[in-house]
Design a protein around this motif. Sequence first.
Motif, PDB file in Angstrom:
ATOM      1  N   ALA A 194      34.753  55.275  22.234  1.00 55.89           N
ATOM      2  CA  ALA A 194      35.174  55.603  21.467  1.00 55.89           C
ATOM      3  C   ALA A 194      36.541  54.566  21.178  1.00 55.89           C
ATOM      4  CB  ALA A 194      36.648  56.576  20.532  1.00 55.89           C
ATOM      5  N   ALA A 195      37.393  54.218  22.343  1.00 52.68           N
ATOM      6  CA  ALA A 195      37.961  53.053  22.733  1.00 52.68           C
ATOM      7  C   ALA A 195      37.548  51.640  22.365  1.00 52.68           C
ATOM      8  CB  ALA A 195      39.162  53.675  23.421  1.00 52.68           C
ATOM      9  N   ALA A 196      36.237  51.890  23.069  1.00 56.67           N
ATOM     10  CA  ALA A 196      36.224  50.259  22.585  1.00 56.67           C
ATOM     11  C   ALA A 196      35.312  49.411  21.293  1.00 56.67           C
ATOM     12  CB  ALA A 196      34.398  50.219  23.593  1.00 56.67           C
ATOM     13  N   ARG A 197      35.488  51.001  20.012  1.00 60.70           N
ATOM     14  CA  ARG A 197      35.430  50.184  18.773  1.00 60.70           C
ATOM     15  C   ARG A 197      36.949  49.418  18.492  1.00 60.70           C
ATOM     16  NH1 ARG A 197      34.509  55.660  18.409  1.00 60.70           N
ATOM     17  NH2 ARG A 197      31.702  55.854  18.362  1.00 60.70           N
ATOM     18  N   THR A 198      37.466  49.041  19.508  1.00 64.00           N
ATOM     19  CA  THR A 198      38.749  48.753  19.108  1.00 64.00           C
ATOM     20  C   THR A 198      39.316  47.908  20.024  1.00 64.00           C
ATOM     21  OG1 THR A 198      39.937  50.278  17.582  1.00 64.00           O
ATOM     22  CG2 THR A 198      41.135  48.949  18.385  1.00 64.00           C
ATOM     23  N   HIS A 199      38.770  48.247  21.504  1.00 61.79           N
ATOM     24  CA  HIS A 199      39.153  47.105  22.330  1.00 61.79           C
ATOM     25  C   HIS A 199      38.128  47.143  23.603  1.00 61.79           C
ATOM     26  CE1 HIS A 199      43.388  47.472  21.764  1.00 61.79           C
ATOM     27  NE2 HIS A 199      43.597  49.271  22.194  1.00 61.79           N
ATOM     28  N   ALA A 200      37.248  45.584  22.918  1.00 62.98           N
ATOM     29  CA  ALA A 200      36.128  45.609  23.430  1.00 62.98           C
ATOM     30  C   ALA A 200      36.630  45.237  24.873  1.00 62.98           C
ATOM     31  CB  ALA A 200      35.831  44.059  22.495  1.00 62.98           C
ATOM     32  N   GLY A 201      35.102  45.730  25.351  1.00 60.66           N
ATOM     33  CA  GLY A 201      35.475  45.147  26.183  1.00 60.66           C
ATOM     34  C   GLY A 201      34.853  46.438  27.446  1.00 60.66           C
ATOM     35  N   LEU A 202      36.116  48.153  27.001  1.00 61.82           N
ATOM     36  CA  LEU A 202      35.641  48.781  27.600  1.00 61.82           C
ATOM     37  C   LEU A 202      34.505  50.284  27.245  1.00 61.82           C
ATOM     38  CD1 LEU A 202      38.910  50.092  25.635  1.00 61.82           C
ATOM     39  CD2 LEU A 202      38.334  48.884  28.065  1.00 61.82           C
ATOM     40  N   ALA A 203      33.756  49.920  26.921  1.00 61.62           N
ATOM     41  CA  ALA A 203      32.260  50.818  26.921  1.00 61.62           C
ATOM     42  C   ALA A 203      31.449  50.637  28.123  1.00 61.62           C
ATOM     43  CB  ALA A 203      31.382  50.271  25.944  1.00 61.62           C
ATOM     44  N   PRO A 204      31.457  49.841  28.675  1.00 63.28           N
ATOM     45  CA  PRO A 204      30.997  50.053  30.364  1.00 63.28           C
ATOM     46  C   PRO A 204      31.547  51.321  31.232  1.00 63.28           C
ATOM     47  CG  PRO A 204      30.454  47.589  30.044  1.00 63.28           C
ATOM     48  CD  PRO A 204      32.366  48.440  29.110  1.00 63.28           C
ATOM     49  N   VAL A 205      33.200  51.055  31.590  1.00 61.10           N
ATOM     50  CA  VAL A 205      33.390  51.958  31.834  1.00 61.10           C
ATOM     51  C   VAL A 205      32.970  53.163  31.869  1.00 61.10           C
ATOM     52  CG1 VAL A 205      36.366  53.160  32.183  1.00 61.10           C
ATOM     53  CG2 VAL A 205      35.546  50.894  32.386  1.00 61.10           C
ATOM     54  N   GLY A 206      33.470  53.565  30.239  1.00 65.59           N
ATOM     55  CA  GLY A 206      32.672  54.654  29.096  1.00 65.59           C
ATOM     56  C   GLY A 206      31.483  55.329  29.003  1.00 65.59           C
ATOM     57  N   ASP A 207      30.299  54.045  29.401  1.00 65.73           N
ATOM     58  CA  ASP A 207      28.605  54.317  29.855  1.00 65.73           C
ATOM     59  C   ASP A 207      29.077  54.996  31.612  1.00 65.73           C
ATOM     60  OD1 ASP A 207      27.847  53.835  27.638  1.00 65.73           O
ATOM     61  OD2 ASP A 207      27.218  51.594  28.101  1.00 65.73           O
ATOM     62  N   ALA A 256      27.854  59.669  35.258  1.00 69.07           N
ATOM     63  CA  ALA A 256      28.353  60.112  36.504  1.00 69.07           C
ATOM     64  C   ALA A 256      28.700  62.070  35.860  1.00 69.07           C
ATOM     65  CB  ALA A 256      29.949  59.992  36.466  1.00 69.07           C
ATOM     66  N   ALA A 257      28.138  61.683  34.767  1.00 68.99           N
ATOM     67  CA  ALA A 257      28.970  63.688  34.287  1.00 68.99           C
ATOM     68  C   ALA A 257      27.770  64.040  34.663  1.00 68.99           C
ATOM     69  CB  ALA A 257      29.332  63.643  32.846  1.00 68.99           C
ATOM     70  N   VAL A 258      25.901  62.999  33.849  1.00 70.57           N
ATOM     71  CA  VAL A 258      24.821  63.515  33.359  1.00 70.57           C
ATOM     72  C   VAL A 258      24.650  64.079  34.450  1.00 70.57           C
ATOM     73  CG1 VAL A 258      22.446  63.075  33.255  1.00 70.57           C
ATOM     74  CG2 VAL A 258      24.145  62.503  31.388  1.00 70.57           C
ATOM     75  N   LEU A 298      24.664  68.329  25.560  1.00 66.36           N
ATOM     76  CA  LEU A 298      23.992  68.097  24.302  1.00 66.36           C
ATOM     77  C   LEU A 298      25.517  67.218  23.709  1.00 66.36           C
ATOM     78  CD1 LEU A 298      23.464  71.810  22.473  1.00 66.36           C
ATOM     79  CD2 LEU A 298      22.309  69.456  21.690  1.00 66.36           C
ATOM     80  N   LEU A 299      26.813  67.586  24.403  1.00 65.35           N
ATOM     81  CA  LEU A 299      28.062  66.426  24.536  1.00 65.35           C
ATOM     82  C   LEU A 299      27.894  65.240  24.498  1.00 65.35           C
ATOM     83  CD1 LEU A 299      31.204  66.120  24.054  1.00 65.35           C
ATOM     84  CD2 LEU A 299      31.086  67.110  26.125  1.00 65.35           C
ATOM     85  N   LEU A 300      26.845  65.279  25.329  1.00 65.47           N
ATOM     86  CA  LEU A 300      26.438  63.453  25.964  1.00 65.47           C
ATOM     87  C   LEU A 300      25.400  63.283  25.496  1.00 65.47           C
ATOM     88  CD1 LEU A 300      27.198  64.925  30.002  1.00 65.47           C
ATOM     89  CD2 LEU A 300      28.692  63.573  28.864  1.00 65.47           C
ATOM     90  N   PHE A 345      30.995  74.036  34.772  1.00 62.04           N
ATOM     91  CA  PHE A 345      30.660  73.628  33.858  1.00 62.04           C
ATOM     92  C   PHE A 345      31.525  72.313  33.053  1.00 62.04           C
ATOM     93  CE2 PHE A 345      26.210  75.399  34.277  1.00 62.04           C
ATOM     94  CZ  PHE A 345      25.853  74.406  34.413  1.00 62.04           C
ATOM     95  N   PRO A 346      32.918  73.208  32.513  1.00 61.91           N
ATOM     96  CA  PRO A 346      34.318  72.535  31.939  1.00 61.91           C
ATOM     97  C   PRO A 346      34.042  70.993  32.812  1.00 61.91           C
ATOM     98  CG  PRO A 346      34.040  74.500  31.667  1.00 61.91           C
ATOM     99  CD  PRO A 346      33.010  74.427  32.948  1.00 61.91           C
ATOM    100  N   ILE A 347      33.713  70.847  34.112  1.00 57.25           N
ATOM    101  CA  ILE A 347      33.840  70.070  35.275  1.00 57.25           C
ATOM    102  C   ILE A 347      33.329  68.571  33.767  1.00 57.25           C
ATOM    103  CG2 ILE A 347      34.055  68.247  36.784  1.00 57.25           C
ATOM    104  CD1 ILE A 347      34.022  71.057  38.016  1.00 57.25           C
ATOM    105  N   VAL A 348      31.523  68.698  33.919  1.00 56.64           N
ATOM    106  CA  VAL A 348      30.841  67.826  33.662  1.00 56.64           C
ATOM    107  C   VAL A 348      31.453  67.632  31.681  1.00 56.64           C
ATOM    108  CG1 VAL A 348      28.672  68.100  31.987  1.00 56.64           C
ATOM    109  CG2 VAL A 348      29.431  69.162  34.085  1.00 56.64           C
ATOM    110  N   MET A 349      32.506  68.743  31.260  1.00 60.19           N
ATOM    111  CA  MET A 349      32.782  68.219  30.281  1.00 60.19           C
ATOM    112  C   MET A 349      33.809  67.402  30.041  1.00 60.19           C
ATOM    113  SD  MET A 349      32.429  71.713  27.874  1.00 60.19           S
ATOM    114  CE  MET A 349      33.625  71.543  26.529  1.00 60.19           C
ATOM    115  N   GLY A 350      34.605  67.364  31.529  1.00 55.97           N
ATOM    116  CA  GLY A 350      36.313  66.770  31.509  1.00 55.97           C
ATOM    117  C   GLY A 350      35.196  65.793  30.935  1.00 55.97           C
ATOM    118  N   LEU A 351      34.614  64.858  32.110  1.00 53.61           N
ATOM    119  CA  LEU A 351      34.036  63.635  32.883  1.00 53.61           C
ATOM    120  C   LEU A 351      33.873  62.977  31.784  1.00 53.61           C
ATOM    121  CD1 LEU A 351      32.589  64.457  36.106  1.00 53.61           C
ATOM    122  CD2 LEU A 351      34.962  62.842  35.813  1.00 53.61           C
ATOM    123  N   GLY A 352      32.524  64.136  30.803  1.00 51.35           N
ATOM    124  CA  GLY A 352      31.236  63.451  29.856  1.00 51.35           C
ATOM    125  C   GLY A 352      32.707  63.096  28.453  1.00 51.35           C
TER     126      GLY A 352
END
Length: 320
Positions: free
Chosen positions: A32-45, A50-52, A94-96, A17-24
């Motif tokens: 979080a980075a997308a709040r400063t560098h626009a355009g990164l959110a889709p990668v995070g999503d 993938a973690a889900v 819950l993390l995700l 399960f830590p693999i899920v935590m690492g990816l998530g």
Amino acid sequence: MTVDYSSIVRRIPASFFPIVMGLGGLGQAWRAAARTHAGLAPVGDALVLAAVALWILLCASYAAKWIGAPELARSEAAHPVSGAFVPLAPASLLLLLPALVPWLGGAGDALFIVLAAVQIAATASFVARSLGGKLEASAITPAWHLAVVAGLLFSGGAAAALGYLLTGWCFFGAGALAWLAIDSLVFYRLATQGPLAPLMRPLLAIELAAPAVVLITYATLAGGEADALALGLFGWTLFVAVMLSVLVRWLCEAPFGAGYWAFTFPAAALSIAAWRIAQATASDPALRFALVLFVVANAVIGFVAARTLLALVRGRFLPG
């Protein structure tokens, strides 16, 4: 060639399960980075989704183990080390959950209630088993943070994302106090009971995740302010990161295996914490420092993921 799927299921432990935590966690870092560098959110999503998907696969496999090999599952859950990973089944989702809230609508509230209830039951069960007086000090490891602290703090973060701030503060208090209590036990064990075996040394990286998640949860509940407590928590988190960096060769003496995923979520949590502090202070040096830690987190998690894929191809990743 016939594949024995039942055998594969029996070999998938809760420590995956830590693999899920690492990816998530990495997905959350990109968001979080997308709040400063626009355009990164889709990668995070994409990383969160993938973690889900991986969480669903692991939960199905773990449920199949309880059905097909209940003795093995009970033995794993009762062990003071491997049993610490069992509460990660609800905790990792819950993390995700904060990232999933926009897509879940009203179902998010119901899912949170179910997951939080299961989390409390799993955590309480682990703690209760540990209070019987028969546990040796050498059995205490940083994995206890996963069994107790992680789920409580992730519940607090999920509650905040859903608007349940009072509930979130309750979970935060429980998780923060559990962190302090378990840290004292872990440091006593490490100082008096001899070094951890090489296969267990990567678990020390969890010492970095605990204060980072305390900081992240606190900042979320407090509205993102970088006040004295937040900065103090960040300072301790950075100190632990430096300490682990000094020990990195010693931590990595064991051959590569699933245990190395213990490095991934702490790296992601440190990156998220740095972004929270940098964005709250709007300081250029802090933003640059957060970007450096973000790059480091991606490098660490990318390296572990690549080694995992290589080990899977060679049939060397699943335990025997």
